[in-house]
Design an enzyme around this catalytic site. Structure first.
Site, PDB file in Angstrom:
ATOM      1  N   CYS A   8       0.782  -1.237   0.000  1.00 41.80           N
ATOM      2  CA  CYS A   8       0.000   0.000   0.000  1.00 41.80           C
ATOM      3  C   CYS A   8       0.818   1.293   0.000  1.00 41.80           C
ATOM      4  O   CYS A   8       1.977   1.317   0.329  1.00 41.80           O
ATOM      5  CB  CYS A   8      -0.950   0.077   1.192  1.00 41.80           C
ATOM      6  SG  CYS A   8      -1.843  -1.431   1.470  1.00 41.80           S
ATOM      7  N   ASP A 365      19.323  -8.215 -11.780  1.00 44.60           N
ATOM      8  CA  ASP A 365      17.953  -8.406 -11.309  1.00 44.60           C
ATOM      9  C   ASP A 365      17.838  -7.840  -9.897  1.00 44.60           C
ATOM     10  O   ASP A 365      18.835  -7.754  -9.172  1.00 44.60           O
ATOM     11  CB  ASP A 365      17.649  -9.915 -11.309  1.00 44.60           C
ATOM     12  CG  ASP A 365      16.173 -10.230 -11.213  1.00 44.60           C
ATOM     13  OD1 ASP A 365      15.368  -9.286 -11.127  1.00 44.60           O
ATOM     14  OD2 ASP A 365      15.828 -11.428 -11.227  1.00 44.60           O
ATOM     15  N   CYS A 402       7.985 -11.707   5.319  1.00 45.25           N
ATOM     16  CA  CYS A 402       7.979 -10.348   5.866  1.00 45.25           C
ATOM     17  C   CYS A 402       6.692 -10.129   6.651  1.00 45.25           C
ATOM     18  O   CYS A 402       5.608 -10.337   6.116  1.00 45.25           O
ATOM     19  CB  CYS A 402       8.073  -9.335   4.730  1.00 45.25           C
ATOM     20  SG  CYS A 402       7.876  -7.627   5.284  1.00 45.25           S
TER      21      CYS A 402
HETATM   22  S1  SF4 Z   1      11.399  -8.227   6.124  1.00 40.07           S
HETATM   23 FE1  SF4 Z   1      12.409  -7.695   4.147  1.00 40.07          FE
HETATM   24  S2  SF4 Z   1      10.785  -6.818   2.882  1.00 40.07           S
HETATM   25 FE2  SF4 Z   1      10.034  -6.827   5.001  1.00 40.07          FE
HETATM   26  S3  SF4 Z   1      10.542  -4.809   5.818  1.00 40.07           S
HETATM   27 FE3  SF4 Z   1      12.235  -6.158   6.336  1.00 40.07          FE
HETATM   28  S4  SF4 Z   1      13.701  -5.973   4.646  1.00 40.07           S
HETATM   29 FE4  SF4 Z   1      11.742  -5.105   3.954  1.00 40.07          FE
END
Ligand code: SF4
Length: 487
Positions: A8, A365, A402
């Site tokens: 979001c 990538d 995450c």
């Molecule tokens: S877990 Fe990975 S994607 Fe999620 S906030 Fe932390 S670094 Fe970002």
């Protein structure tokens, strides 16, 4: 190539000149479309409007027709991709509770505790509410007790765990915004003229919104990051920003820099394009002993700045070797798509044969998540006649989900722990992913070089998905299945 969905983008606008802000909200959301394409919505005092799909063109007649009943000199907006809660119009933001509407970027990782708290205080909620609605109900309870937004957030923050940037418009016409103490997700504030006495304030996930509004509405807004742990209130009494909670370390999400954010945006004062270019340079330096090849090509579009940086550092020409179909809707947008459609999106990425045929191709990538899209691109490059393929990545191996605002899959879906059969080092992932993709070399960036490339210290970056260290949260999340997260 990431096929991950952002969780979001939020927006808030307040005019002291009685300017009708609806068109500005819609246009501002359009410029944050990359942060969520599932649903969008706006809220003015006492009213919300939500739609599934892409944001209307802020200048189209549709906006006049659809939003003719929406008036207000302050309001909030939101583009959504769900991390918690199913994809439906009722779950789209802004979410209305008694007295205010709220939009959220992030994930409340302890939403089940908030649900229990609400229940214990005698308020029931439907069994399918999102983390945002639970936080809003709890905020309503606290605000009702203390009567002050700053104090309410100070109390709420001690109960919430996870990532949360909120924008709120109250039925009385106040605009409130908050950024969590770790600063997981970006949030900035823009204003015209003098910050403490401006006629217009814009609060947005990304600074590209401010530039967009400057260009489209002929305004001249300055902007800065909202400091983590701050609450902003804009009302008839003026603009007020207070830092109400402090964390010893920040945990900015590095993925915002390498993949999600618009390259024109600034996050923590760092330009996203430059950060990507620098990550490409760090990657070339990290593997300088072995980097040899004929041509450096990006996976379009996100990895382009990194490919330029890599090419300049390694002294190997940079070319476009894969062309995205820009004239079809899915070709021009990013791959925020249903898993079943990912391969078809990659098929719209056409190799440019003269650049690839007979060459030792270095592919740059941004990340590999499930691996399916990368494998398909390898197949297409081989079909186009690549002699050798090397694959370099500007994000370390993703090994854990995450719970801080990004829809990373469950651990079982992630390719790195799957092919490495558990936790892995960068070197182990390089070897295993090389075999999995069927390429000649794989080179992941490590956390140290990622932090140098971005220009933020390692200890101020979140790294949970790369390391499994969730100490940036108050407690380690209980890993859920995809189905559990969506229910
Ligand atoms: S877990 Fe990975 S994607 Fe999620 S906030 Fe932390 S670094 Fe970002």
């Amino acid at each position: 190539m990431s096929t991950i969905r952002e969780s979001c983008g939020v927006l808030g606008v307040y005019s002291f000149e009685d300017l009708q802000v609806v068109r500005m909200l819609v246009s501002g959301l359009q410029s944050q479309q990359h942060r969520g394409q599932e649903a969008w919505g706006i809220g003015v005092p006492g009213k919300v409007y939500k739609m599934m799909g892409l944001v209307l063109d802020g200048y189209s007649e549709d906006v006049e027709r659809v939003l003719s009943g929406f008036k207000g000199s302050c309001g909030i907006g939101h583009v959504r991709y769900s991390t918690k809660g199913i994809s439906s119009l009722s779950n789209a933001h802004p979410i209305q509770v008694e007295g205010f509407s709220i939009a959220h970027n992030g994930t409340i990782s302890n939403y089940h505790e908030i649900a229990l708290k609400i229940k214990s205080l005698g308020q029931t909620s439907s069994s399918h509410v999102t983390d945002t609605e639970l936080a809003a109900i709890r905020l309503r309870q606290i605000q009702g007790e203390v009567g002050d937004w700053f104090e309410a957030f100070e109390r709420l923050s001690s109960e919430l765990d996870g990532a949360y940037n909120f924008t709120i418009v109250t039925d009385e016409g106040e605009l409130i915004a908050v950024r969590d103490g770790r600063g997981f997700r970006p949030l900035c504030v823009g204003w015209e003229g003098d910050q403490s006495g401006s006629n217009l304030y814009v609060i947005a996930s990304e600074s590209c919104v401010i530039e967009y509004i400057n260009a489209r509405f002929d305004r001249r807004l300055c902007f800065r990051d909202v400091e983590p742990g701050s609450v902003i209130k804009v009302s008839g009494e003026g603009y007020e920003c207070r830092k109400i909670f402090e964390e010893s370390q920040h945990a900015h999400c590095p993925f915002e820099y390498t993949y999600f954010a618009n390259p024109s945006s600034y996050i923590e004062g760092i330009n996203v394009y430059e950060a990507r270019e620098n990550c490409g340079r760090m990657l070339a330096k990290m593997y300088e002993e072995e980097v040899k090849g004929d041509v450096v090509i990006p996976i379009p579009d996100t990895a382009r700045p990194a490919a330029i940086g890599f090419s300049e550092e390694a002294g190997i020409p940079h070319k476009e070797g894969l062309m995205k179909d820009r004239y079809r809707r899915k070709g021009s947008l990013r791959s925020f798509i249903e898993p079943s459609k990912r391969i078809s999106i990659v098929r719209e990425m056409i190799p440019i044969k003269p650049i690839i045929e007979g060459k030792d191709v270095i592919v740059i990538d941004d990340s590999i998540v499930r691996g399916t899209t990368s494998k398909e691109i390898v197949r297409r490059l081989k079909t186009a006649g690549a002699k050798r393929i090397q694959w370099y990545l500007t994000f370390p191996p993703i090994q854990y989900p995450c719970y801080q605002g990004i829809d990373f899959p469950t651990r079982e879906e992630l390719i790195a722990p799957r092919v490495c059969k558990g936790d892995c080092t960068v070197e182990e992932a390089n070897e295993s992913i090389k075999k999995y993709l069927g390429v000649n070399r794989v080179g992941y960036i490590d956390l140290e070089n990622l932090s140098k490339g971005i220009g933020l210290p390692v200890n101020n970056l979140c790294n949970s998905c790369a390391t499994g260290d969730y100490s940036c949260l108050k407690s380690k999340p209980i890993f859920k299945s995809r189905r559990e997260m969506k229910n």
